[in-house]
Design an enzyme around this catalytic site. Structure first.
Site, short mmCIF file in Angstrom:
data_model
loop_
_atom_site.label_atom_id
_atom_site.label_comp_id
_atom_site.label_asym_id
_atom_site.label_seq_id
_atom_site.Cartn_x
_atom_site.Cartn_y
_atom_site.Cartn_z
N ASP A 60 -2.31 -0.67 5.92
CA ASP A 60 -2.56 -0.04 7.22
C ASP A 60 -3.98 0.45 7.39
O ASP A 60 -4.33 1.00 8.44
CB ASP A 60 -1.62 1.17 7.39
CG ASP A 60 -2.03 2.34 6.51
OD1 ASP A 60 -2.20 3.45 7.04
OD2 ASP A 60 -2.20 2.15 5.29
N ASP B 266 0.85 -1.18 0.00
CA ASP B 266 0.00 0.00 0.00
C ASP B 266 0.90 1.24 0.00
O ASP B 266 2.09 1.15 0.33
CB ASP B 266 -0.89 -0.04 1.25
CG ASP B 266 -1.65 1.24 1.47
OD1 ASP B 266 -2.30 1.72 0.53
OD2 ASP B 266 -1.59 1.77 2.60
N ASP C 211 -0.12 5.17 1.00
CA ASP C 211 -0.30 6.12 2.10
C ASP C 211 -0.44 5.39 3.44
O ASP C 211 -1.32 4.54 3.60
CB ASP C 211 -1.54 6.97 1.85
CG ASP C 211 -1.40 7.82 0.60
OD1 ASP C 211 -0.61 8.77 0.62
OD2 ASP C 211 -2.08 7.52 -0.40
#
Length: 247
Positions: free
Chosen positions: A193, A15, A17
């Protein structure tokens, strides 16, 4: 507990960001640490080019931020995929929100100074990091806008509400990437996240790989970058992540 596959059989799916890059006040304010592209190039060599970013952002944004430091990019939660540096962008056939929904979303944001409307190819995101007190009102407003739009869904992210077409997510992105060289035949290790990363984590585990939840395993994006650097230097998984929690 999850067990990482042998590094020579693994693929890295990351991922952006909050995983590779620190969360910024606005999407355009993210900073790429100077050393990160070099680390990613080293990892590409180590993993036989099987290194990709899987993100809700447009592929063009990742190419602007990282160039060809990663081999492949799945953007828009898998709605668009670039399978190799310089390759043509492949888009899934998906609907775009009606103009009335888009205009309504813009009016919602205008009513909460500090909130931000981010257009996407087949959806949009409403950011409220600068005005956290507006989060509930924005959620209720955008939920009402799409209440009669069965082909769209509302997702929560880091201080954002995002509208995207149903049927595409980071789990489908993992499957698409893993079906092509240089990822085919390897086992995915997915790092994420946010709520939208859960599909990618689940897909990686279902394919015999592993999903790592950033807050539990690394703490934050700086921890992820330190971990990736350790791998690039040593050529092995750091010992403390050989068996790690998936969140």
């Amino acid at each position: 507990m999850v067990t990482l596959p042998p590094i020579e059989r693994a693929a890295l799916l990351l991922d952006l960001d909050g995983t590779l890059l620190d969360i910024a006040p606005t999407p355009d304010a993210v900073v790429v640490p100077a050393e990160l592209p070099g680390v990613l190039y080293e990892l590409r060599e180590m993993f036989g080019d099987a290194v990709a970013v899987v993100t809700g952002r447009p592929v063009e944004t990742i190419d602007r931020l990282l160039g060809d430091a990663v081999f492949a990019v799945a953007g828009e939660h898998g709605g668009a995929v670039r399978h190799a540096p310089g390759a043509a962008l492949e888009r899934a056939v998906l609907p775009a929100p009606p103009a009335s929904v888009i205009e309504g979303a813009k009016r919602l944001v205008a009513g909460h100074p500090g909130a931000l409307y981010e257009p996407k190819a087949r959806g949009f995101a409403l950011h409220y990091r600068a005005v956290p007190e507006a989060g509930q009102a924005l959620r209720e407003g955008v939920a009402a806008l799409i209440a009669s739009e069965a082909t769209f869904e509302l997702l929560q992210g880091h201080m954002i509400w995002e509208v995207r077409p149903r049927g595409v997510h980071k789990g489908t992105a993992v499957a698409v990437l893993m079906g092509r060289a240089p990822f085919a035949g390897r086992l995915p290790v997915f790092l994420g996240d946010d709520v939208t990363d859960e599909d990618g984590i689940d897909a990686a585990a279902a394919m015999g790989g592993a999903g790592l939840w950033v807050p539990d395993v690394f703490g934050d994006a700086a921890g992820v970058r330190a971990w990736l650097n350790d791998i690039a230097v040593s050529g092995v998984w750091p010992r403390d992540t050989l068996h790690a929690g998936s969140g």
